[in-house]
Write an enzyme that holds these catalytic residues in place. Sequence first.
Site, short mmCIF file in Angstrom:
data_model
loop_
_atom_site.label_atom_id
_atom_site.label_comp_id
_atom_site.label_asym_id
_atom_site.label_seq_id
_atom_site.Cartn_x
_atom_site.Cartn_y
_atom_site.Cartn_z
N LYS A 127 0.90 -1.16 0.00
CA LYS A 127 0.00 0.00 0.00
C LYS A 127 0.93 1.20 0.00
O LYS A 127 2.07 1.08 0.44
CB LYS A 127 -0.89 -0.01 1.24
CG LYS A 127 -1.87 -1.16 1.24
CD LYS A 127 -2.98 -0.91 2.21
CE LYS A 127 -3.79 -2.18 2.43
NZ LYS A 127 -4.42 -2.21 3.75
N HIS A 130 2.90 7.01 1.61
CA HIS A 130 2.64 8.32 1.02
C HIS A 130 2.91 9.45 2.01
O HIS A 130 3.37 9.21 3.12
CB HIS A 130 1.20 8.39 0.53
CG HIS A 130 0.21 8.02 1.57
ND1 HIS A 130 0.04 8.77 2.70
CD2 HIS A 130 -0.62 6.97 1.67
CE1 HIS A 130 -0.90 8.21 3.45
NE2 HIS A 130 -1.29 7.11 2.84
N HIS A 133 2.08 9.13 5.55
CA HIS A 133 2.98 8.37 6.42
C HIS A 133 4.14 9.22 6.93
O HIS A 133 4.80 8.84 7.88
CB HIS A 133 3.56 7.17 5.68
CG HIS A 133 2.66 5.99 5.72
ND1 HIS A 133 1.96 5.58 4.62
CD2 HIS A 133 2.33 5.16 6.72
CE1 HIS A 133 1.23 4.53 4.95
NE2 HIS A 133 1.44 4.25 6.22
N1 ARG Z 1 0.36 -0.28 9.41
C1 ARG Z 1 -0.62 0.54 10.03
C2 ARG Z 1 -1.11 1.62 9.04
O1 ARG Z 1 -0.40 2.05 8.18
C3 ARG Z 1 -0.09 1.23 11.24
C4 ARG Z 1 0.37 0.31 12.32
C5 ARG Z 1 0.22 0.93 13.65
N2 ARG Z 1 0.80 0.16 14.69
C6 ARG Z 1 0.22 -0.80 15.39
N3 ARG Z 1 0.92 -1.41 16.27
N4 ARG Z 1 -1.04 -1.11 15.16
O2 ARG Z 1 -2.26 2.02 9.15
#
Ligand code: ARG
Length: 571
Positions: A127, A130, A133
């Site tokens: 994904k 971007h 992030h």
């Molecule tokens: N990968 C997730 C996102 O981009 C964020 C992860 C956040 N961390 C966690 N431990 N849930 O939405």
Amino acid sequence: MINFANEVAKILKEKLTDLELTEIEGMLEIPQDSKMGDYAFPCFKLAKTLRKAPPLIARDIADAIRENSLFEKVEQVNAYVNMFINREVFIKDIISEVNEKKTEFGKTNIGNGTPVVVEFSSPNIAKPFHIGHIRSTVIGNSINLLWDAMGYKVIRINHLGDYGTQFGKMIVAFRHWGNEEDVKREPIKTLLGYYTRFHEEVETNPALDDEARETFAKLEQGEAEEVRLWQWFRDESLKEFTKVYDLLGISYDSYAGESFYSDKMPQVVQELRDKHLLVESQGAEIVDLEPYGLTPAPILKSDGSTLYITRDLACAKYRKETYNFYKNIYVVASQQNLHFQQFKKIFELMGYEWAKDIVHVPFGLVSLEEGTMSTRAGRVVFLEDVLNRAIEETGKIIKEKGVATDNIEETARQVGVGAVVFNELSNNRIKDYVFKWDKVLDFNGETGPYVQYTYARCASILRNAGEEVMAKLDAVEIDPKYLTGEASYELAKDIYALPKVIIEAGERYEPSILTRHIVDIAQAFNKFYHDEHILVEDENEKLAKLALVVAAKTAIKNGLRLLGMETPERM
Ligand code: ARG
């Protein structure tokens, strides 16, 4: 460094014997307007015990402490005692402090090596990584650096989104329409393309969904071919993420992401069951959080597969066991507020005392001038592209300005990346904000380039002073009497405040507090530069002023470093 607030409190304590020293120090105020002194002591609270009107109390205190050599002046104004610190004492102290500590100035050791986990960035594979992030990446990095500067042992974790049903879809798409070269060349965009294509094709060919589900099941069961592809997608994506992290100067201690916890979930699910926290709901198993005003948290789907929150439960337990953290900090968008409330609550219900140490640090949305970002509408801006564009534009600007640097490319990288980082950290993190190019790259606004430029100006003054003079600076004791003017004093005060500001920014998980303070230092420096002639004839005066320039330069550098920014010597 003299703790002036503490010294002032000690002097007041001689008069106010009934109050505790910490109490007095806590009551001290730093007036907004420096005409009201460096410290002010309000006397309202004392009226009751002393049975006197506050202004009279203030007058008594002022009379009693006025002669102390720490003060230049003490005034009573209404109910306040306004105290003006002896400028020479102050300036001398702060200058020797900064010049002794150098890169260490600003650091403290309140953490004393206590472990703290900071999880940040955590992009999803396939994904887009971007501009949205960038927030987690940049804010998280600064929080990591701030806690490090407070003496904690920080463990930096990138919780990669490397697990889940989208991998079934991606593998299917790759087999149908993909090829290896594309993935190698541009992994993130290519994999995103597969994912998007899958969703288009499935509209007319629903069988693809079944295929994806089967493929994901195989992946979970550890089938060699599926695991190989998954691993390869992950490796290629990570290589590309790392390019961005390198540009930003960020590194991690661990990339243990969601997949890392796939074999650790059964235990935590069993534990929930043993503690009677799991209930059945339409075939799925959930934790009922309604009594706490939260929506129920599904832990297992009806087909037995796990969810995002299940992985986070296993993950937090693992982190506690592995790192024995004092705080487990998650820098994640505010859209996930509910998720973090739920999983923190579940740990509470499981009886873990450390549930309170789970800290979600949320932040608001970033949008582009043409509207919010949306993967579906194709309005995705990749972080790497943003950084590269910033570097490119900065390169143009410095060339136009005719900057005397032998390495334009390196300077453009430091300033371009710095501009994006500084812009990101200028806003209160919870606020939504709009990303505007001309604001980011403005060399005159309250921006990264402005502050870096101020730093380079300090460097240039020191170069112009010449090596001989600079060598003397290290050897002689400077005479602070040349630095008691308004501009010098205000600058010294801003430098003095830096260590305290760093702690405040760290403890509140709010780098913007530091960002704003660095702007204050830069502005105070430029005022000093404007008001005072630095390279004067009189050598003692010149040395004193140069010493203040050195201190300002060090403070700006140390501050910017905690935002994750570099400081070019020429700009
Ligand atoms: N990968 C997730 C996102 O981009 C964020 C992860 C956040 N961390 C966690 N431990 N849930 O939405």
